[in-house]
Design an enzyme around this catalytic site. Structure first.
Site, PDB file in Angstrom:
ATOM      1  N   GLY A  78      66.141  54.112  24.797  1.00  0.00           N
ATOM      2  CA  GLY A  78      65.746  54.514  26.136  1.00  0.00           C
ATOM      3  C   GLY A  78      66.944  54.638  27.050  1.00  0.00           C
ATOM      4  O   GLY A  78      67.876  53.831  26.967  1.00  0.00           O
ATOM      5  N   SER A 135      62.741  55.094  27.493  1.00  0.00           N
ATOM      6  CA  SER A 135      61.827  55.773  26.578  1.00  0.00           C
ATOM      7  C   SER A 135      61.260  54.905  25.469  1.00  0.00           C
ATOM      8  O   SER A 135      60.388  55.370  24.722  1.00  0.00           O
ATOM      9  CB  SER A 135      62.524  56.993  25.974  1.00  0.00           C
ATOM     10  OG  SER A 135      62.631  58.020  26.935  1.00  0.00           O
ATOM     11  N   GLY A 143      71.410  54.979  34.634  1.00  0.00           N
ATOM     12  CA  GLY A 143      72.415  53.933  34.486  1.00  0.00           C
ATOM     13  C   GLY A 143      71.983  52.741  33.662  1.00  0.00           C
ATOM     14  O   GLY A 143      72.701  51.734  33.617  1.00  0.00           O
TER      15      GLY A 143
END
Length: 448
Positions: free
Chosen positions: A291, A62, A295
């Site tokens: 972000g 993100s 994983g």
């Protein structure tokens, strides 16, 4: 006064913290006193044992939203539209499930996560260049999660829609426009958005909570503007530096004005600006964004006063604790800025009537069940829904009261996380968790 950089110190800190927090591999880059510093530790993939290098690519998740927000702000500076222009005025076909949102939601509200559009609609529309166009069509049925501007709720969907707006303005795919607007002007050689591009570099894979390699490498392409950039840590730093140098925007500080307070603040984030998360530590403004993908995790920090910029990327383990430890060391040792400790249970137990919060809270992407358990405190069980249900499983945790309506819960691999129960101005009950507002499912008043 800033401290000198001891490379041995940061090499050791990165590697020992990675071991302590179960992180398979990580890279750290920061720009301090006019110099870039880069460090790497661990492996890109536990199955192959291939080592992380400073030029290895990780999914920055993100943090991508700040890049997409920067693209939009370039159009604002060019006069294409203003921050308070309704989206439908520049995109007549724009439509979501709530008629009022369709007609009224603005560019500013999408950028600041206050639009009220349900934010966790992860919908795979294929790998074609028309994926965002198809995604926007699917959003025509996307409901509201809260009234426009009533609170802050993290909105991945809104940034995919902003990416589609970029495409409509430029006539290019979001990926191509990103390269033209940001990647090439900054000279970033290790930044890309598509997996076939990552294959040309040394790329990381994610790892699950048990330490094994994730079976799925990345998110669907329709999530691109919300979270699909892959980059080396130093390129992420150069992007952050671009906001300080004027290379990307004439007035980057316009993105630093607080738009909304976060009901359940996170480390390094108590408010949201335009794209950026904001906080004030030791009297100094801090810009950041994190972000998380499948994983893999990342953090970007910028301290505008000194120009200090840092990026941390990793591929598993207890990412929250790892990022907090490195961030605390960076700001404390290099800038003399004190970072508050992460959320945790209070020293003295807080007595509160948790039964009043029991029930089901639900949105398009998640279903959260809160059960009261007498003197043991409530329990939270989160189930994911939709296209990410299998690859990004939910979580469950016991909650400990911090105040009358605020709690913390310990999630495996993530440490203590804040959970806040609150009501909007119209009295509708909400739960705020993971920077998302989730309405109570049995509340009968419609969202407007």
């Amino acid at each position: 006064m800033t401290a000198a950089v001891d490379p041995a110190r940061w090499t050791d800190l990165l590697s020992t913290a990675a071991v302590r927090h179960g992180v398979p591999g990580a890279a750290l880059a920061f720009h301090h006193d006019g110099r870039m510093h880069e460090f790497a530790t661990g492996v890109l993939n536990r199955d192959t044992g291939h080592p992380v290098r400073t030029d290895s690519l990780f999914q920055i998740g993100s943090i991508t939203k700040v890049w997409t927000a920067t693209q939009i702000m370039q159009f604002v500076e060019q006069g294409t539209f203003s921050l308070d222009t309704p989206v439908i005025d520049v995109w007549p076909e724009f439509e979501v499930g709530d008629e009022h949102q369709t007609k009224s939601v603005t560019i500013r509200q999408l950028l600041s996560h206050t639009s009220g559009i349900d934010g966790d609609f992860f919908h795979d529309t294929g790998r074609g260049d028309d994926c965002l166009d198809k995604y926007a069509d699917a959003c025509r049925q996307l409901p509201a999660v809260h009234p426009i501007g009533a609170t802050q709720s993290y909105c991945n969907s809104g940034f995919s829609l902003l990416g589609r707006l970029v495409e409509r303005i430029t006539g290019k795919t979001w990926d191509a426009a990103l390269r033209e607007q940001i990647i090439e002007p900054l000279g970033l050689t290790h930044t890309c958005t598509l997996p076939e591009e990552v294959l040309r570099h040394s790329g990381a894979v994610g790892h699950r909570k048990d330490g094994s390699v994730s079976k799925v490498w990345g998110l669907m392409r329709s999530a691109g503007p919300a979270g699909l950039i892959c980059a080396r840590a130093a390129d992420v730093v150069r992007f952050g530096r671009g906001h300080l140098s004027g290379a990307l925007l004439k007035r980057p500080e316009a993105m630093w004005d607080a738009q909304v307070t976060i009901p359940g603040p996170m480390p390094f984030a108590s408010e949201w600006g335009l794209g950026w998360m904001l906080d004030t530590l030791s009297g100094r403004r801090i810009l950041s964004h994190g972000g998380t993908t499948i994983g893999q995790s990342s953090m970007l920090w910028v301290e505008p006063e000194s120009g200090f910029t840092a990026a941390l990327v990793l591929n598993g383990g207890n990412s929250v604790a790892f990022e907090h430890e490195l961030g605390t060391a960076l700001f404390g040792e290099l800038l003399g800025i004190e970072v508050p400790p992460p959320p945790g249970p209070p020293a003295t137990p807080v007595d509160t009537d948790a039964a009043r919060f029991a029930g089901v809270y639900e949105s398009v992407g998640v279903k959260i069940t809160i059960t009261a358990r007498g003197g043991d405190g409530p329990r939270l069980v989160m189930e994911r829904k939709g296209d990410l249900a299998e690859t990004a499983p939910g979580t469950s945790m016991d909650l400990v009261a911090v105040s009358g309506n605020s709690f913390v819960g310990h999630a495996e691999g993530m440490g203590w996380l804040p959970v806040v129960f609150y009501e909007l101005a119209d009295g509708s009950p909400y739960l705020h968790f993971g920077v998302r507002a989730v309405p109570k499912a049995d509340w009968r008043n419609p969202v407007r």
